[in-house]
Design a protein around this motif. Structure first.
Motif, PDB file in Angstrom:
ATOM      1  N   PHE A1176      -0.259  -0.833  -8.926  1.00 52.41           N
ATOM      2  CA  PHE A1176       1.102  -1.296  -8.658  1.00 52.41           C
ATOM      3  C   PHE A1176       1.778  -0.256  -7.762  1.00 52.41           C
ATOM      4  N   PRO A1177       2.372  -0.698  -6.627  1.00 50.09           N
ATOM      5  CA  PRO A1177       2.886   0.268  -5.641  1.00 50.09           C
ATOM      6  C   PRO A1177       4.084   1.061  -6.158  1.00 50.09           C
ATOM      7  N   TRP A1178       4.322   2.191  -5.478  1.00 47.55           N
ATOM      8  CA  TRP A1178       5.439   3.069  -5.828  1.00 47.55           C
ATOM      9  C   TRP A1178       6.591   2.986  -4.812  1.00 47.55           C
ATOM     10  N   THR A1179       6.297   2.539  -3.572  1.00 49.40           N
ATOM     11  CA  THR A1179       7.306   2.564  -2.498  1.00 49.40           C
ATOM     12  C   THR A1179       7.647   1.145  -2.060  1.00 49.40           C
ATOM     13  N   TRP A1180       8.753   1.015  -1.306  1.00 50.50           N
ATOM     14  CA  TRP A1180       9.165  -0.301  -0.829  1.00 50.50           C
ATOM     15  C   TRP A1180       8.163  -0.871   0.164  1.00 50.50           C
ATOM     16  N   PHE A1181       7.548   0.045   0.980  1.00 55.15           N
ATOM     17  CA  PHE A1181       6.524  -0.450   1.915  1.00 55.15           C
ATOM     18  C   PHE A1181       5.311  -0.974   1.149  1.00 55.15           C
ATOM     19  N   GLY A1182       4.937  -0.263   0.100  1.00 52.58           N
ATOM     20  CA  GLY A1182       3.835  -0.739  -0.739  1.00 52.58           C
ATOM     21  C   GLY A1182       4.149  -2.077  -1.372  1.00 52.58           C
ATOM     22  N   THR A1187       2.985  -7.606  -1.798  1.00 48.65           N
ATOM     23  CA  THR A1187       3.517  -8.975  -1.884  1.00 48.65           C
ATOM     24  C   THR A1187       2.773  -9.895  -0.932  1.00 48.65           C
ATOM     25  N   PHE A1188       2.519  -9.393   0.291  1.00 48.37           N
ATOM     26  CA  PHE A1188       1.754 -10.187   1.273  1.00 48.37           C
ATOM     27  C   PHE A1188       0.365 -10.520   0.731  1.00 48.37           C
ATOM     28  N   LEU A1189      -0.302  -9.508   0.169  1.00 42.82           N
ATOM     29  CA  LEU A1189      -1.636  -9.731  -0.378  1.00 42.82           C
ATOM     30  C   LEU A1189      -1.614 -10.755  -1.511  1.00 42.82           C
ATOM     31  N   GLU A1190      -0.630 -10.620  -2.405  1.00 44.89           N
ATOM     32  CA  GLU A1190      -0.573 -11.517  -3.560  1.00 44.89           C
ATOM     33  C   GLU A1190      -0.265 -12.949  -3.145  1.00 44.89           C
ATOM     34  N   LYS A1191       0.560 -13.109  -2.122  1.00 48.21           N
ATOM     35  CA  LYS A1191       0.961 -14.462  -1.723  1.00 48.21           C
ATOM     36  C   LYS A1191      -0.135 -15.192  -0.967  1.00 48.21           C
ATOM     37  N   TYR A1192      -0.849 -14.479  -0.119  1.00 48.13           N
ATOM     38  CA  TYR A1192      -1.752 -15.159   0.806  1.00 48.13           C
ATOM     39  C   TYR A1192      -3.228 -14.871   0.515  1.00 48.13           C
ATOM     40  N   TRP A1193      -3.589 -13.592   0.420  1.00 50.67           N
ATOM     41  CA  TRP A1193      -5.022 -13.300   0.260  1.00 50.67           C
ATOM     42  C   TRP A1193      -5.506 -13.592  -1.156  1.00 50.67           C
ATOM     43  N   ARG A1194      -4.757 -13.123  -2.193  1.00 56.26           N
ATOM     44  CA  ARG A1194      -5.240 -13.280  -3.557  1.00 56.26           C
ATOM     45  C   ARG A1194      -5.222 -14.734  -4.001  1.00 56.26           C
ATOM     46  N   SER A1195      -4.194 -15.494  -3.525  1.00 56.96           N
ATOM     47  CA  SER A1195      -4.119 -16.905  -3.935  1.00 56.96           C
ATOM     48  C   SER A1195      -5.298 -17.707  -3.406  1.00 56.96           C
TER      49      SER A1195
END
Length: 1599
Positions: A1176-1182, A1187-1195
């Motif tokens: 789980f990321p620590w920074t806003w960039f992370g 979020t991009f990975l979870e929305k598009y790649w992981r789905s």
């Protein structure tokens, strides 16, 4: 020649063999002889082995103050050491005569012409013993070494005793020679007596003559060809007729055919209690115990002129008298052994089965009687010496399986032998005996200190002078003085009885007696102290006195002492006593009669003529008449009260006088009695008087006992594990509580923390104090001083309270009671004690060797009948009241006799059919301390073996209950762990290092991981065909609710899913998981213990018991050890897999979240996800990238549903933990409504949804979408909120309504009720709340049930159904107060404040109670992290103080609320708090115009308008409050135009503008079935509530 492997005892030996194993062949094969002592002579070789360094080792142990632990180590060392020597001697054909202390004596009996060959054999045996066992290195640094002496020649044997008990004595010159040879030998040397040297083949030995004509020292055997020792050994076997004939046993005596005559003969040489246990079939390892005993050693030295046969008759006479006297006092004569100048008699008081109260006093009195008899009746006696000691010892069997002896080992045994030589001709005792005897000090004389060999600190030694009457008397103060800081608890009825008796005495002018009857420790002395204090305050004259047991033997002693106190001569010096007494008697008693008191008060008035002509009887009558006359005069001036503590020790003459006094003088008497004592006839007559009232004193209630414990410890709250510790050990006995608390304080077991100092911690190791402060405390401080420091206590992390030893005083009380039971009852209690406070019948039978079910039930019936055990009641939260007095000695026997006569009546065991299945299988201890004391009696090795058996038995039961379809509390736990362990092709919990220990190998073989092949069906679903709605797919909310209604309307028990299989997971936690962790910890199986501690913690959290979850996790932390400051150096003491480490972090994160430790909870949740390969990321960039990975790649890469293989179930375990951690994370970030936290929370919900869908479990997916719905509502995202809710409804259609799916259904029902509340559909919300509550109540989910009740209250409150609100709060109070949940209590008191403010006078809890709670806990981490709740609390408090015009307090709480506004969200609680805050702001503006607030800044008006703007933008998903807030905003705008606003608009908004947003309609039409589901009586009245017809009809809020 080698001895081979250690012999193992067969499972079942005949009684003759078990008896023979305790006795030498000399007795087993002895021919029957006459009853008179008769000398029998034979030729033989004696071998004496003396273990040196053993006494010094005992002395080292005696200085460490860990007596039980050290006794265990000492006995273990000696037993294993001596057993090897015994087996070696048996292999060489020797007959072990005895093992006395640290000396072993063996005999080879042969003919005279065979002595030389046997001497060679014995020498070879001695050399091998020295070679193999000559030096034994101990960890304590004290080596054990051997000194061996040999002698040969004529041996005399004699049997001493009577038909009941007999003793074998081996006497003669050669016996003295072997003792002399031992004394001459140094460590690792062998010395032969001179006679032995003359009889042996001298050319075969290398020797050194130490003393001419006395002894020689053996160096070695010469190797002379062609000497073949094996051939010589076979030759010697022909001389030994009883040498073993088979390789299976070391002794022929163990293979004898059954012979009743032989059995009866052998029994006479075995102590009675040991013989009974042998008859019961108890294994020898079950016989050994650690206990405190009193040792008496009698030494008789005879004149050398006494010839042998005469000496035997003297020993016989002495033995018979000593045995009779010792047994009469409750002891046993254990052994008689000879020494050069005489003989010694070793006696014990307190061996297993013999423990009696006052054993030290009985030992001293018996010893003095023996001392007097021996001096007066044994003419040939030269010197009599007796020594007595008391202390902890090991009493049990030592030696080999084929030949062992029952013996007693301990430092006090060595001390008693040294005292005999240090203080000859006296009856001497150690300081412990002196103190525990409780005999008057004038019966003793302190002796000078003397040096004793190998005893570094013998302590003070006293001479016992016998029982003497002291010529002095003194004031007997009450044992207790009233403590101002400790109020008397639960004694209101007893004090009222005293007050009523006192009033009767004053008004009716008749004497009155109150007799308080209760067991020892029940607070009788405390009660007298309280009465003493009250009576003195009222101006009464009080004569207090405490009696002792010795006083009962002195005639008229109690009245003598009372009158001495009355005349005030009890404390004055002897030289002025007569003058003082004369002054008191003047004017009341004639001068010539003063001399009557000379002998009574030790004065010397001149003897008058009148008195000189009186006989003794007349004088006694006159003395009594004078006393009555004096007391009558005194009562006319001042009311008089006699206080007599321990009145059962009053002599008969005093009872008789008090009876006369009671009928003639109006005196109040208050006495205490212990009911188990037999009173004299005069005492019984006194108690039957119409003026006597007997008041039984009962035990303290559990809350009072815990309150007393807090006062004793100086704290306001104690942790839950300490509460259980005290309740299980005390059973309401205040004395036990006091002693245990003192022991806890002195034992450095507790840590104390300032209650006021609570802050958020960054380390798990520092959370113990916060865990205590996160639970509600209900104990008021002992004093009510202002600014008083308040403390709580916690138990140290490395302390296991279950293994904390009892204080010696309490252990003695419990062992006294245990020894009253029969041998089979004692064994059952000891085995049950290993299991725990509660135990299962099947497990108990598993521990009892050779017991069938019938025998078990028969013994259980007897123990239940006398209330030692009782049937376990799961509804009891506190221990049942014991009928048996803890300190009773006679009551068990009396009860047994009564039960024999009532044998035909029904018993609990016969009523099993009427009990629940759980009750018929479970029992618990019904007597305090008995379980703990019985557990402590076991030797450590046997403890471990029994705990291992318990762990193996319980392991198969350690899973969820059947109604939850089994499985682990940590989902798929065993699959995740087993797969990591199977890399080494084993399913064991851990791999042990082979240390050679048999016990270690047993544990490795038996205790294994729960196998993934076990027959539990993990997350399996019942067949869909059993439910009529399983094939439907709910497409709309209405259809879903309709199907739920059908489910709740089921009336057939076979179809009713809520009642057919109630959940028993709570019982499994208490009765299986928690004991299982204890068993694993005791046996040292830390990996296994860690596994089950995680299971127990997960089960506790599942049951909403956060503190116990913390307790189990803290234990798990202590197993892992302290964490390193550097991660690369981190190395756990216990080897655990990565999944368990992640689970450990996940569980700790949830516990920290519940404790308000938000930062640490986030840290641990992230750590768990990292270990689970889900960073789980620590920074806003992370956050953006993830979020991009979870929305598009992981789905796009979600895997298919896993099949049923073990590896896939491990993956399911990982996914389940991921979902759990991510759910925790969004809840943690959702606590603060900042933009950064919102980003992290949104990501956490997205990751949770993806993991749940990958998990492919319908119930988990439903729960996840319910979470997403809740989060979206809190964030103000209306579209996503309703969408997730609809998806959850669609997903629930795929569930088959197993128990897991029922929980998901309950969560969805709660979410729907919550949604309807937010949207303003209050009627529907109430209905859904009732339905959700019914499901939660049956599922036993307290946390969810509390949330449902909160929503139900808010809906009923806004619907203006205040009666329903009250009943909901009552139900909620029952729920939250049991668990001492601070957050739940805060929500409860917030609701109470709302009801107080707007409920038209209805009262659930007074305002003062609400305010005190807030003041105590507002700074706790739990509440400081809950801005939504605390905003409503402080705003409501501000409104209350405004109502009372306390504007400073109003402003104080408003300022606190103002600081919380920014941290709230759109939830119902946040919106409600915001509304309350806005009301306060508007009120402040109005009062500013009226001049109440003079220093309000001018921008307050604009700031208030900004608050309104924030509310409408933030709380868009909670429109139920919008119109009311709009009305408030309009009123602010009017204020700006200086328009007046009525005060009632603020205080009673329901009567004005808020009514326009209420929903019209009748209350719960056709839904009365839900009204009774909260489980409280008052809900029956809710249906009768009618709404006010004059209320203005309003329309629903349209969202």
């Amino acid at each position: 020649m080698a001895t081979g492997e250690r012999e193992v005892a067969p499972l079942l030996w005949p009684v003759e063999a078990r008896l023979a194993a305790l006795l030498p062949d000399l007795l087993v094969f002895r021919k029957p002889r006459g009853s008179e002592p008769e000398l029998a002579t034979a030729q033989g070789v004696l071998l004496g082995v003396h273990v040196t360094g053993f006494t010094a080792l005992m002395d080292r142990f005696s200085l460490t103050c860990k007596s039980e632990h050290d006794m265990d180590k000492l006995a273990h060392i000696f037993s294993y050491y001596i057993s090897d020597i015994v087996e070696h001697v048996l292999c060489f054909g020797g007959d072990i005569l005895n093992i006395t202390g640290n000396v072993l004596l063996a005999l080879w009996t042969v003919k005279k012409n065979q002595l030389s060959d046997i001497i060679t054999l014995v020498v070879k045996c001695s050399l091998e013993i020295q070679e193999k066992f000559g030096i034994y290195h101990t960890r304590e640094g004290q080596d054990l070494q051997l000194k061996i002496g040999l002698s040969a020649g004529q041996i005399s044997q004699i049997i001493i005793g009577d038909e009941q008990r007999q003793y074998l004595l081996v006497i003669g010159r050669d016996v003295d020679d072997v003792q002399f040879a031992q004394r001459l030998a140094q460590a690792n040397e062998i010395v032969l007596s001179w006679n032995c040297w003359k009889l042996c083949e001298q050319y075969m030995f290398e020797v050194e003559v130490t003393r001419e004509d006395e002894a020689v020292k053996l160096r070695d055997m010469r190797i002379i060809d062609p000497f073949d020792f094996d051939e010589h050994f076979d030759k010697c076997l022909d001389y030994l007729p009883h040498y073993r004939t088979s390789a299976d046993t070391l002794r022929t005596a163990l293979e004898l055919n059954p012979d009743s005559a032989l059995e009866q003969t052998l029994r006479k040489h075995i102590m009675k209690n040991l013989a009974e246990k042998i008859d019961e079939g108890q294994p020898m390892e079950y016989v050994s115990e650690f206990r405190t005993v009193t040792i008496v050693l009698v030494s008789l030295e005879f004149h050398k002129t006494a010839w042998m046969l005469r000496l035997c008759h003297l020993i016989q006479e002495a033995a018979l008298y000593i045995s009779t006297v010792i047994e009469k006092g409750g002891g046993q004569l254990s052994r008689i052994f000879m020494f050069e100048k005489g003989c010694m008699f070793l006696c014990f008081f307190g061996l297993p089965g013999d423990k009696k109260p006052d054993e030290c006093a009985h030992a001293l009195e018996s010893s003095f009687s023996i001392f007097s008899f021996c001096w007066e009746n044994l003419a040939e006696t030269k010197l009599v010496s007796i020594s007595i000691t008391n202390g902890p010892v090991f009493c049990g069997v030592v030696g080999a399986v084929a030949r062992h002896e029952y013996t007693v080992i301990g430092p006090k045994v060595s001390l008693v032998a040294r005292m005999i030589t240090a203080y000859p001709g006296l009856v001497s005792c150690d300081e412990v005996t002196y103190l525990r005897s409780m005999l008057p000090a004038y019966n003793f004389k302190k002796l000078p200190e003397k040096m004793m060999k190998n005893i570094s600190n013998p302590g003070k030694i006293y001479e016992y002078l016998g029982h003497r009457r002291c010529i002095m008397f003194g004031k007997r103060h009450l044992a207790k003085e009233r403590s101002k800081n400790h109020p008397l608890l639960d004694r209101e009825k007893e004090l009222e009885a005293f007050r009523m008796a006192q009033e009767r005495c004053l008004h009716q002018k008749k004497g009155q007696v109150i007799l308080y009857e209760g067991g020892k420790g029940y607070g009788k002395s405390q009660l007298l102290a309280k009465i003493n204090s009250l009576a003195q305050k009222e101006g009464h004259r009080v004569l207090p006195m405490k009696l002792q047991e010795a006083d009962s033997k002195q005639r008229f002693y109690a009245i003598q002492t009372l009158m001495a106190i009355f005349f005030e001569i009890d404390m004055c010096p002897s030289y002025c006593r007569q003058e003082c007494l004369h002054r008191q008697l003047h004017g009341m008693v004639e001068e010539p009669l003063h001399c009557l008191f000379n002998d009574l008060f030790f004065v010397k008035f001149p003897l008058s003529f009148k008195v000189s002509h009186m006989d003794d009887l007349a004088r006694q009558k006159k003395i009594k008449a004078c006393f009555i006359q004096v007391l009558q005069e005194a009562v006319r001036e001042t009311p008089l009260i006699f206080l007599i503590d321990e009145a059962q020790y009053m002599d008969a003459a005093s009872w008789e006088f008090l009876g006369t006094l009671l009928s003639r003088v109006p005196i109040s008497m208050v006495m205490t009695l212990t009911p188990t004592f037999t009173l004299s006839g005069w005492a019984q007559h006194f108690l039957k008087s119409s003026q006597a009232v007997i008041v039984p004193i009962s035990k303290l209630t559990a809350p009072s006992l815990l309150r007393m414990a807090c006062w004793e410890l100086g704290v306001v709250s104690i942790p839950q594990e300490l509460q259980i510790y005290l309740l299980h050990r005390c059973f309401g006995n205040p004395f036990y509580c006091e002693v245990l608390c003192q022991d806890l304080l002195s034992g450095d077991i507790l840590l104390f923390h300032d209650l006021q100092e609570e802050e958020e911690n960054s380390k798990w190791e520092n959370l113990s104090a916060n865990a205590m402060k996160s639970t509600m405390f209900s104990i008021s401080p002992a004093t009510s001083e202002e600014n008083q420091e308040l403390f709580v206590c916690t138990v140290k992390d490395d302390v296991n309270l279950d293994t904390v030893l009892l204080p010696p005083l309490l252990k003695e009380i419990a062992v006294n009671q245990l020894d009253q039971l029969s041998p089979e009852e004692q064994l059952l209690v000891k085995c049950a004690a290993v299991i725990g406070h509660s135990f299962h019948i099947d497990l108990l039978q598993h521990l009892l060797p050779g017991w069938d079910k019938n025998k078990l039930l028969q013994v259980l019936r007897a123990l239940v009948d006398i209330h030692v055990l009782c049937w376990f009641n799961t509804s009891q939260e506190l221990p049942a009241e014991p009928v048996l007095e803890p300190s009773s000695i006679e009551i068990i026997e009396q009860t047994k006799e009564k039960k024999k006569s009532d044998a035909g009546l029904s018993s609990p065991l016969r009523l099993q059919g009427e009990l629940s299945p759980l009750q018929t299988e479970m029992l618990e201890f019904g007597v305090p301390l008995l379980r703990e004391a019985a557990w402590e009696l076991w030797p450590k090795e046997q403890q471990i073996a029994l705990h291992l058996e318990c762990a193996c038995f319980l392991q198969d039961l350690a899973c969820r209950c059947g109604s939850c379809h089994g499985g682990d509390f940590v989902p798929f736990h065993r699959f995740a762990v087993c797969s990591t362990k199977r890399s080494s092709e084993t399913s064991q919990f851990c791999s042990y290092t082979d240390t050679g220990s048999v016990l270690t190998r047993v544990i490795t073989d038996k205790l294994q991981l729960p196998s993934s092949q076990d027959s539990y069906q993990f997350q399996t679903k019942p067949s869909r065909s059993q439910e009529d709605f399983s094939s439907d797919h709910f497409r709309t909310e209405a259809e879903f609710l309709d199907q739920v209604n059908k489910m709740l309307a089921q009336t057939s028990p076979e179809k009713d899913m809520l009642t057919t299989k109630p959940c028993h997971c709570e019982e499994i936690l208490k009765l299986v998981l928690s004991p299982l962790t204890q068993h694993c910890l005791v046996i040292g199986e830390t990996t296994c213990a860690f596994y089950y501690l995680l299971e127990a913690a997960a089960a506790s959290l599942d049951l909403s018991d956060n503190y116990m979850a913390f307790f189990y996790l803290r234990k798990a932390s202590s197993l892992l050890g302290q964490p390193s400051a550097f991660s690369f150096l981190k190395k756990h003491k216990v080897k655990i897999c990565q999944f368990e480490e992640a689970t450990f972090c996940s569980l700790r994160s949830e516990v920290c979240f519940n404790m308000g430790q938000i930062t640490l909870a986030k840290k641990l949740a992230r750590q768990a996800l990292r270990l689970l390969k889900r960073n789980f990321p620590w920074t806003w960039f992370g956050v953006l990238f993830q979020t991009f990975l979870e929305k598009y790649w992981r789905s796009c890469s979600l895997s298919q549903s896993p099949n049923n293989s073990s590896e896939n179930k491990k993956k399911l375990a990982v996914l389940q933990q991921q979902v759990h951690c991510l759910s925790l994370l969004w809840q943690l970030y959702n606590l603060e409504a900042t933009a950064s936290n919102r980003r992290f929370a949104c990501l956490a919900t997205l990751m949770q949804k993806n993991s749940a869908e990958e998990f492919a479990n319908e119930a988990q997916v439903v729960s996840t979408y319910v979470d997403l719905s809740q989060f979206s509502q809190n964030m103000g995202d209306r579209e996503k909120w309703l969408h997730c809710e609809q998806v959850a409804i669609q997903k629930i259609s795929q569930c088959c309504f197993s128990r897991e799916e029922l929980l998901a259904t309950a969560q969805l029902m709660q979410a729907l009720a919550y949604s309807k509340l937010c949207l303003g559909h209050l009627e529907v919300s109430i209905k859904l709340g009732f339905q959700a509550h019914e499901i939660c109540r049956h599922l036993k989910k307290p946390a969810l049930e509390n949330l449902v009740l909160s929503v139900l209250f808010r809906s009923a409150f806004l619907k203006k159904k205040f009666d329903l609100c009250v009943h909901v709060l009552e139900s909620q109070w029952t729920l939250v107060s049991q668990g001492h949940d601070i957050l739940g209590l805060a929500c409860f008191y917030s609701a109470c404040l709302d009801l107080l403010l707007y409920g038209k006078g209805l009262l659930c809890r007074p305002f003062g109670e609400c305010l005190r709670f807030i003041q105590h806990y507002e700074h706790s981490c739990i509440l400081t992290s809950q801005s939504n709740v605390m905003l409503g609390v402080h705003s409501s408090l501000a409104m209350w103080f405004a109502q009372d015009s306390k504007w400073d307090l109003f402003e104080h709480h408003l300022s606190k609320a103002r600081q919380l506004v920014e941290g709230t969200n759109a939830s119902v609680f946040g919106s409600h708090g915001f509304v309350r805050f806005l009301e306060c702001q508007v009120l402040m503006l109005q009062k500013t115009l009226e001049g109440v607030f003079m220093q309000i800044p001018p921008e307050t008006h604009s700031q208030t308008l900004k608050y309104f703007k924030v509310f409408f933008s933030r709380c868009v998903t909670c429109p139920v409050y919008h119109q009311w807030v709009s009305e408030l905003k309009a009123s602010v705008m009017r204020c700006r135009k200086r328009e007046s606003m009525p005060l009632t608009n603020i205080f009673r908004p329901f009567d004005t503008c808020l009514t326009r947003i209420w929903i019209s309609g009748e209350f719960l039409k056709d839904n009365n079935t839900f009204e009774g589901n909260l489980g409280i009586q008052g809900f029956d009245r809710v249906a009768d509530v009618k709404e006010n017809k004059d209320e203005e009809e309003t329309q629903e809020c349209i969202c």
